[in-house]
Design an enzyme around this catalytic site. Structure first.
Site, PDB file in Angstrom:
ATOM      1  N   HIS A  41       1.991 -13.406  -4.632  1.00 11.04           N
ATOM      2  CA  HIS A  41       1.658 -12.405  -3.620  1.00 11.04           C
ATOM      3  C   HIS A  41       2.257 -12.733  -2.252  1.00 11.04           C
ATOM      4  O   HIS A  41       2.222 -11.899  -1.352  1.00 11.04           O
ATOM      5  CB  HIS A  41       0.139 -12.308  -3.501  1.00 11.04           C
ATOM      6  CG  HIS A  41      -0.382 -10.909  -3.418  1.00 11.04           C
ATOM      7  ND1 HIS A  41       0.345  -9.793  -3.794  1.00 11.04           N
ATOM      8  CD2 HIS A  41      -1.604 -10.430  -3.003  1.00 11.04           C
ATOM      9  CE1 HIS A  41      -0.398  -8.709  -3.617  1.00 11.04           C
ATOM     10  NE2 HIS A  41      -1.568  -9.066  -3.136  1.00 11.04           N
ATOM     11  N   ASN A  88      -4.673  -7.153   2.245  1.00 12.45           N
ATOM     12  CA  ASN A  88      -5.265  -5.817   2.193  1.00 12.45           C
ATOM     13  C   ASN A  88      -5.396  -5.142   3.546  1.00 12.45           C
ATOM     14  O   ASN A  88      -5.637  -3.933   3.611  1.00 12.45           O
ATOM     15  CB  ASN A  88      -6.646  -5.882   1.524  1.00 12.45           C
ATOM     16  CG  ASN A  88      -6.561  -6.248   0.059  1.00 12.45           C
ATOM     17  OD1 ASN A  88      -5.480  -6.495  -0.477  1.00 12.45           O
ATOM     18  ND2 ASN A  88      -7.708  -6.286  -0.598  1.00 12.45           N
ATOM     19  N   ASP A 113       5.926  -7.985  -2.692  1.00 10.20           N
ATOM     20  CA  ASP A 113       6.002  -8.271  -4.117  1.00 10.20           C
ATOM     21  C   ASP A 113       5.655  -7.040  -4.948  1.00 10.20           C
ATOM     22  O   ASP A 113       4.898  -6.174  -4.507  1.00 10.20           O
ATOM     23  CB  ASP A 113       5.030  -9.404  -4.471  1.00 10.20           C
ATOM     24  CG  ASP A 113       3.596  -9.051  -4.111  1.00 10.20           C
ATOM     25  OD1 ASP A 113       2.803  -8.714  -5.008  1.00 10.20           O
ATOM     26  OD2 ASP A 113       3.245  -9.106  -2.905  1.00 10.20           O
ATOM     27  N   ASN A 134      -1.751  -3.241  -2.344  1.00  7.19           N
ATOM     28  CA  ASN A 134      -2.769  -2.938  -1.340  1.00  7.19           C
ATOM     29  C   ASN A 134      -2.306  -3.131   0.099  1.00  7.19           C
ATOM     30  O   ASN A 134      -2.779  -2.452   1.007  1.00  7.19           O
ATOM     31  CB  ASN A 134      -4.027  -3.767  -1.604  1.00  7.19           C
ATOM     32  CG  ASN A 134      -4.802  -3.271  -2.809  1.00  7.19           C
ATOM     33  OD1 ASN A 134      -4.785  -2.086  -3.123  1.00  7.19           O
ATOM     34  ND2 ASN A 134      -5.470  -4.175  -3.500  1.00  7.19           N
TER      35      ASN A 134
END
Length: 215
Positions: A41, A88, A113, A134
């Site tokens: 991530h 997020n 990613d 997100n």
């Protein structure tokens, strides 16, 4: 050229750079903290760090809920942004920086990613939906637009359907994937300048896919 001439030239270049307005934001997405450094991530942060190394700049000034730096890429003065709000909530940093410098969405390049792409694959797009990412979802919400260019770097899909998605994206890149990932990061760095200077179609033609284009 004497040492005084060299310093005078460097000073002139510094002043010229300072006079040039920020025209682009380049944003790499990730999670802050050493525990996340090697995770899938954090691929956006990997690209940003490689970009800084290539151009001899730092992205370490705390502003806009992010770590920031400046560079001249593709002939344009660019603000480099690594949001520190966790993935997020990435949109907050992007919105603050864009509002301060009055940068429209079409000049905000976001690097992140993508689980739908195999490790080492790049996909460059002029705009689009969040696709389940997100951080991108929050940027779209904060900007009120999905019309910003992006460089997506493949991290591979879950190894089996019942594997928890959060566990997958927060897992480390495997040793046998590092060569492909490093190549993708290198190509993403080159694609940033290409996109800023010559547009999305040129960057797509050169750097989409899994192999460095022959030049």
């Amino acid at each position: 050229m004497s040492i005084f001439d060299i310093f005078a030239k460097l000073d002139a270049e510094k002043k010229a750079k300072a006079a040039q307005p920020i025209e682009w934001l380049v944003v790499g997405l990730g999670n802050p903290g050493r525990k996340y450094e090697k995770t899938r991530h954090n691929t956006g942060f990997r690209v940003m760090d490689a970009l800084c190394r290539k151009h001899g700049v730092s992205c370490d000034r705390a502003r806009f809920q992010a770590l920031t730096g400046e560079a001249v890429l593709g002939g344009k003065r660019v603000l480099l942004v690594k949001p520190q709000t966790f993935m997020n909530l990435s949109g907050a940093a992007v919105h603050e920086a864009a509002s301060f410098y009055k940068i429209p969405p079409e000049r905000i390049l976001v690097i992140f990613d993508d689980i739908s792409l195999p490790v080492g694959t790049l996909r460059i797009r002029a705009k689009g939906s969040a696709g389940g990412q997100n951080g991108v979802k929050d940027i779209i919400a904060q900007l009120g637009s999905q019309d910003f260019p992006r460089i997506k770097v493949g991290i591979g899909g879950k190894p089996h359907p019942d594997y928890d998605l959060a566990d997958w994206v927060l897992s480390n890149i495997a040793p046998d994937e590092l060569e492909a990932m490093d190549d993708a990061v290198d190509r993403a760095v080159l694609a940033v300048s290409e996109l800023i200077q010559n547009g999305v179609p040129a960057a797509t033609q050169k750097y989409n896919g899994t192999k460095i284009s022959q030049k």
